[in-house]
Enzyme design. Sequence first.
Site, mmCIF file in Angstrom:
data_model
loop_
_atom_site.group_PDB
_atom_site.id
_atom_site.type_symbol
_atom_site.label_atom_id
_atom_site.label_comp_id
_atom_site.label_asym_id
_atom_site.label_seq_id
_atom_site.Cartn_x
_atom_site.Cartn_y
_atom_site.Cartn_z
ATOM 1 N N LEU A 151 0.832 -1.202 0.000
ATOM 2 C CA LEU A 151 0.000 0.000 0.000
ATOM 3 C C LEU A 151 0.868 1.254 0.000
ATOM 4 O O LEU A 151 0.670 2.162 -0.817
ATOM 5 C CB LEU A 151 -0.933 -0.014 1.207
ATOM 6 C CG LEU A 151 -1.825 1.217 1.387
ATOM 7 C CD1 LEU A 151 -2.707 1.446 0.172
ATOM 8 C CD2 LEU A 151 -2.674 1.065 2.651
ATOM 9 N N TYR A 152 1.820 1.295 0.911
ATOM 10 C CA TYR A 152 2.738 2.438 0.974
ATOM 11 C C TYR A 152 3.515 2.579 -0.329
ATOM 12 O O TYR A 152 3.590 3.662 -0.917
ATOM 13 C CB TYR A 152 3.687 2.250 2.152
ATOM 14 C CG TYR A 152 4.803 3.262 2.237
ATOM 15 C CD1 TYR A 152 4.544 4.622 2.235
ATOM 16 C CD2 TYR A 152 6.138 2.842 2.332
ATOM 17 C CE1 TYR A 152 5.577 5.547 2.330
ATOM 18 C CE2 TYR A 152 7.167 3.757 2.433
ATOM 19 C CZ TYR A 152 6.889 5.106 2.424
ATOM 20 O OH TYR A 152 7.909 6.025 2.512
ATOM 21 N N GLY A 153 4.082 1.467 -0.808
ATOM 22 C CA GLY A 153 4.864 1.506 -2.039
ATOM 23 C C GLY A 153 4.036 1.936 -3.229
ATOM 24 O O GLY A 153 4.502 2.696 -4.085
ATOM 25 N N SER A 155 1.406 3.901 -3.248
ATOM 26 C CA SER A 155 1.123 5.339 -3.184
ATOM 27 C C SER A 155 2.324 6.150 -3.643
ATOM 28 O O SER A 155 2.191 7.154 -4.360
ATOM 29 C CB SER A 155 0.711 5.742 -1.762
ATOM 30 O OG SER A 155 1.803 5.681 -0.854
ATOM 31 N N LYS A 156 3.507 5.725 -3.264
ATOM 32 C CA LYS A 156 4.713 6.443 -3.665
ATOM 33 C C LYS A 156 5.080 6.172 -5.126
ATOM 34 O O LYS A 156 5.674 7.023 -5.795
ATOM 35 C CB LYS A 156 5.870 6.073 -2.737
ATOM 36 C CG LYS A 156 5.703 6.603 -1.316
ATOM 37 C CD LYS A 156 5.652 8.127 -1.277
ATOM 38 C CE LYS A 156 5.732 8.656 0.142
ATOM 39 N NZ LYS A 156 5.798 10.137 0.208
#
Length: 244
Positions: A151-153, A155-156
């Site tokens: 999820l974090y990856g 978004s970035k």
Amino acid sequence: MTKTALITGATSGIGRATAELLATRGLHVVVAGRNAERGDAVVQGIRAAGGTADFVSADLRDEASAKDLAARALELGGGRIDVLVNSAGIFPFGPTAATSTEGFDEVFDVNVKAPYFLVAALAPGMAERGEGSVVNVTTMVAEFGAAGMGLYGASKAALVLLTKSWAAEFGPAGVRVNAVSPGPTRTEGTAAMGDGLDQLAAAAPAGRPGTADEVAQSIVFLTSDAASFVHGAVLPVDGGRIAV
């Protein structure tokens, strides 16, 4: 004329280090963040060192909050922002199956939507003046798969693509848009990872976590005239993780 820089997430970590470093370069720094006590401490530290800074409280979770921050920063900057550093971000880790809709939306709101509408509000003014710089802070896990970091990856990774798209859109008018991609970095936000941060960093040639100042040095380089021919670049500041 003194240039003004707006740095989001500037009350701690990479954002704070960037704000402090830009202030030493003579820029008027607008420190944006959610915690007023920490923000005031950053501002007072910059002023005590001879720099110029102001704090703006901002909870970057939607278009309205981004536009409000842009408007207040422009007021403090005398109608112009010369440098925008999108450093604010959240990075929850965990299994995909444990992610809620609310958690998913929160990550993309802070990590993608807020930078998107800040650029929408500020880059056209830079383009009208024929100069300006935007630097987005991404992450090494936007470039490869890592369990629990999807999820974090993701978004970035969206911010990486936006960096390149904005470079194509605003570059012809003199606005440079670039990004830094940090690896494991020791900050207040990553302190909770404990030994996990060192274990993650051990896979890279440097063999250690980076510091907020090391990442900030790269951000400041991208905002400077020394990077005048750099457009749409994503600069890895990850201890060499990109090489292995």
